[in-house]
Design an enzyme around this catalytic site. Structure first.
Site, mmCIF file in Angstrom:
data_model
loop_
_atom_site.group_PDB
_atom_site.id
_atom_site.type_symbol
_atom_site.label_atom_id
_atom_site.label_comp_id
_atom_site.label_asym_id
_atom_site.label_seq_id
_atom_site.Cartn_x
_atom_site.Cartn_y
_atom_site.Cartn_z
ATOM 1 N N SER A 9 3.126 -2.235 10.244
ATOM 2 C CA SER A 9 4.581 -2.322 10.448
ATOM 3 C C SER A 9 5.156 -3.697 10.123
ATOM 4 O O SER A 9 6.105 -4.138 10.761
ATOM 5 C CB SER A 9 4.949 -1.888 11.869
ATOM 6 O OG SER A 9 4.552 -0.535 12.099
ATOM 7 N N GLU A 38 -6.724 4.866 7.605
ATOM 8 C CA GLU A 38 -6.477 6.290 7.337
ATOM 9 C C GLU A 38 -7.687 6.941 6.673
ATOM 10 O O GLU A 38 -7.981 8.111 6.903
ATOM 11 C CB GLU A 38 -5.200 6.452 6.490
ATOM 12 C CG GLU A 38 -3.956 6.198 7.332
ATOM 13 C CD GLU A 38 -2.783 5.594 6.579
ATOM 14 O OE1 GLU A 38 -2.755 5.660 5.342
ATOM 15 O OE2 GLU A 38 -1.890 5.045 7.259
ATOM 16 N N GLU A 60 -5.719 -4.966 10.354
ATOM 17 C CA GLU A 60 -4.690 -3.965 10.612
ATOM 18 C C GLU A 60 -4.981 -3.243 11.924
ATOM 19 O O GLU A 60 -5.778 -2.289 11.941
ATOM 20 C CB GLU A 60 -4.651 -2.942 9.474
ATOM 21 C CG GLU A 60 -4.327 -3.536 8.124
ATOM 22 C CD GLU A 60 -3.653 -2.532 7.206
ATOM 23 O OE1 GLU A 60 -2.550 -2.814 6.752
ATOM 24 O OE2 GLU A 60 -4.217 -1.454 6.978
ATOM 25 N N GLY A 103 2.280 2.187 10.678
ATOM 26 C CA GLY A 103 3.245 3.276 10.529
ATOM 27 C C GLY A 103 3.936 3.666 11.828
ATOM 28 O O GLY A 103 4.606 4.694 11.902
ATOM 29 N N ASN A 119 0.875 -1.167 0.000
ATOM 30 C CA ASN A 119 0.000 0.000 0.000
ATOM 31 C C ASN A 119 0.911 1.214 0.000
ATOM 32 O O ASN A 119 1.478 1.569 1.027
ATOM 33 C CB ASN A 119 -0.891 -0.017 1.251
ATOM 34 C CG ASN A 119 -1.701 1.263 1.402
ATOM 35 O OD1 ASN A 119 -1.804 2.053 0.469
ATOM 36 N ND2 ASN A 119 -2.291 1.457 2.573
ATOM 37 N N TRP A 120 1.049 1.800 -1.166
ATOM 38 C CA TRP A 120 1.994 2.923 -1.294
ATOM 39 C C TRP A 120 1.492 4.199 -0.624
ATOM 40 O O TRP A 120 2.247 5.149 -0.458
ATOM 41 C CB TRP A 120 2.272 3.197 -2.766
ATOM 42 C CG TRP A 120 3.258 2.263 -3.393
ATOM 43 C CD1 TRP A 120 3.845 1.177 -2.812
ATOM 44 C CD2 TRP A 120 3.795 2.350 -4.726
ATOM 45 N NE1 TRP A 120 4.713 0.593 -3.703
ATOM 46 C CE2 TRP A 120 4.697 1.281 -4.885
ATOM 47 C CE3 TRP A 120 3.583 3.218 -5.798
ATOM 48 C CZ2 TRP A 120 5.396 1.074 -6.077
ATOM 49 C CZ3 TRP A 120 4.272 3.018 -6.986
ATOM 50 C CH2 TRP A 120 5.177 1.953 -7.115
ATOM 51 N N LYS A 121 0.193 4.245 -0.309
ATOM 52 C CA LYS A 121 -0.404 5.472 0.261
ATOM 53 C C LYS A 121 -0.111 6.661 -0.669
ATOM 54 O O LYS A 121 -0.075 6.473 -1.883
ATOM 55 C CB LYS A 121 0.097 5.679 1.686
ATOM 56 C CG LYS A 121 -0.072 4.414 2.535
ATOM 57 C CD LYS A 121 0.143 4.605 3.992
ATOM 58 C CE LYS A 121 -0.052 3.258 4.699
ATOM 59 N NZ LYS A 121 -0.020 3.359 6.144
ATOM 60 N N GLY A 171 2.738 -1.134 4.178
ATOM 61 C CA GLY A 171 2.843 0.285 3.824
ATOM 62 C C GLY A 171 4.291 0.667 3.591
ATOM 63 O O GLY A 171 4.850 0.438 2.515
ATOM 64 N N GLY A 172 4.918 1.220 4.617
ATOM 65 C CA GLY A 172 6.276 1.756 4.503
ATOM 66 C C GLY A 172 7.258 0.857 3.768
ATOM 67 O O GLY A 172 7.959 1.310 2.847
ATOM 68 N N HIS A 228 -9.444 1.424 4.562
ATOM 69 C CA HIS A 228 -8.176 1.582 5.292
ATOM 70 C C HIS A 228 -8.392 2.524 6.477
ATOM 71 O O HIS A 228 -9.163 3.485 6.397
ATOM 72 C CB HIS A 228 -7.089 2.123 4.359
ATOM 73 C CG HIS A 228 -5.746 2.067 4.984
ATOM 74 N ND1 HIS A 228 -5.300 3.041 5.846
ATOM 75 C CD2 HIS A 228 -4.770 1.133 4.914
ATOM 76 C CE1 HIS A 228 -4.087 2.700 6.270
ATOM 77 N NE2 HIS A 228 -3.740 1.550 5.720
HETATM 78 P P1 PGA Z 1 2.708 0.199 7.543
HETATM 79 O O1 PGA Z 1 1.263 0.422 6.876
HETATM 80 O O2 PGA Z 1 3.233 -1.091 6.979
HETATM 81 O O3 PGA Z 1 3.510 1.395 7.112
HETATM 82 O O4 PGA Z 1 2.490 0.132 9.006
HETATM 83 C C1 PGA Z 1 0.391 -0.653 6.701
HETATM 84 C C2 PGA Z 1 -0.896 -0.139 6.097
HETATM 85 O O5 PGA Z 1 -1.299 0.971 6.433
HETATM 86 O O6 PGA Z 1 -1.529 -0.836 5.281
#
Ligand code: PGA
Length: 256
Positions: free
Chosen positions: A217, A101, A171, A177, A13-15, A238-239, A99
Site C-alpha cells: 500500500s 501472492e 512486504e 492491497g 508490480n502490475w500483477k 502494486g495498485g 511475491h
Molecule cells: P500494493 O501491492 O501496493 O497494491 O499493496 C504491493 C505488492 O504486492 O507488491
C-alpha cells in the site's frame, strides 16, 4: 556506505492487470512522466504477455521492464512456466520472485523461491526477492524470526558476487492491497533487520550496498516518509503503479 550511495529503485508490480495495448499506453505515459528523474531506477514488472509491448514502449526511455515470476528449470515439461533465458531474450532486466501472492495462492515455498532466484541470477537477471510476515505472525511477535528465516532460506547458496543483482522487497503481507501501510518506523525496523541478516550471511559491505524496498500500500501520499527512512531504498508498488500519474509521484518522492 551511506544510504545516499545505494541504488534507489521504484518498481511497479502490475500483477494481473493490463492487456498489451493498455501496456503500450501506460509504459509510454510512465516514461514521459518520469523522464529525467535520475534519482532512482524506474522499473515496471508486467504480465508475461505484455513484455513485448512493454519493452518496445520503454525503448530509449528510463523505464526498465521486469517480469513477475520465473521458473527454475532451463527448459522441459513444465506447462505454463517461463524460463529465465526466455525472459532475457525478450529484453527483461528484472524479475519479481517470491511475491506473497505466489506463496499464498500458488504454493510457492522458500525452497522454490530460492531455486527461482538462483536460476534468474544465473541467467543474468536482476531479482526483486519478496518476503514478509503475515498478520498472525506480526501479532504473535515473531516478525523478526519469520523475516530472518525467509532471508536466509531464500538466499541460500547464492554467491556473494551475485548479490549485486539482488534487491530485497520487504512486504508485510497484511499491508498488501489492503490500504494498511506499515508505519515508516515498522518498515525501517524490519528493513534494517534484513540488512543485518544479510551482513551476517555475507559481509557488512554487501549488506550496506543492498537495495531494500518496502512494499504494501505504498502510494503518492505515504511514499516520501517511508523513503526517508535510512534503510528503505525504494518501493515495490502494486495498485498505485497502475496509474502513471500516481506512480510518477512516487518516483518524484524518491528524488529527494
Ligand atoms: P500494493 O501491492 O501496493 O497494491 O499493496 C504491493 C505488492 O504486492 O507488491
Amino acid at each position: 556506505m551511506k544510504k545516499e550511495s545505494r541504488k534507489v529503485i521504484i518498481a511497479g508490480n502490475w500483477k494481473m492487470n493490463k492487456t498489451p495495448s493498455e501496456t503500450k499506453v501506460a509504459v509510454a505515459e510512465t516514461a514521459k512522466l518520469t523522464s529525467g528523474k535520475c534519482g532512482c531506477e524506474v522499473v515496471l514488472c508486467v504480465p508475461f504477455v505484455d513484455i513485448a509491448a512493454a519493452t518496445e514502449a520503454a525503448k530509449g526511455t528510463n523505464v526498465k521492464i521486469g517480469a513477475q515470476n520465473v521458473h527454475f528449470k532451463a527448459s522441459g515439461a513444465y506447462t505454463g512456466e517461463i524460463s529465465a533465458a526466455m525472459l532475457c531474450e525478450c529484453g527483461v532486466e528484472y524479475v519479481i520472485v517470491g511475491h506473497s501472492e505466489r506463496r499464498q495462492y500458488f504454493g510457492e515455498t522458500d525452497e522454490t523461491v530460492n531455486l527461482r532466484t538462483r536460476a534468474a541470477l544465473d541467467a543474468g537477471l536482476k531479482v526483486i526477492l519478496c518476503l514478509g510476515e503475515v498478520l498472525e505472525q506480526r501479532q504473535a511477535g515473531i516478525t523478526e524470526e519469520i523475516v530472518s528465516m525467509q532471508t536466509k532460506l531464500d538466499l541460500a547458496g547464492i554467491p556473494a558476487e551475485q548479490m549485486k543483482n539482488v534487491v530485497i522487497a520487504y512486504e508485510p503481507v497484511w499491508a498488501i492491497g489492503t490500504g494498511l501501510t506499515a508505519t515508516p518506523e515498522q518498515a525501517e525496523e524490519v528493513c534494517a533487520m534484513i540488512r543485518k541478516v544479510v551482513a551476517g550471511l555475507y559481509t557488512p559491505e554487501i549488506a550496506e550496498a543492498l537495495t531494500i524496498q518496502y512494499g504494501g500500500s505504498m502510494n503518492d501520499g505515504n511514499a516520501a516518509e517511508l523513503l526517508a527512512k535510512l534503510d528503505v531504498d525504494g518501493g515495490l508498488i502494486g495498485g498505485a503503479s497502475l496509474v502513471p500519474e500516481k506512480f510518477a509521484k512516487i518516483v518524484d518522492a524518491a528524488q529527494a
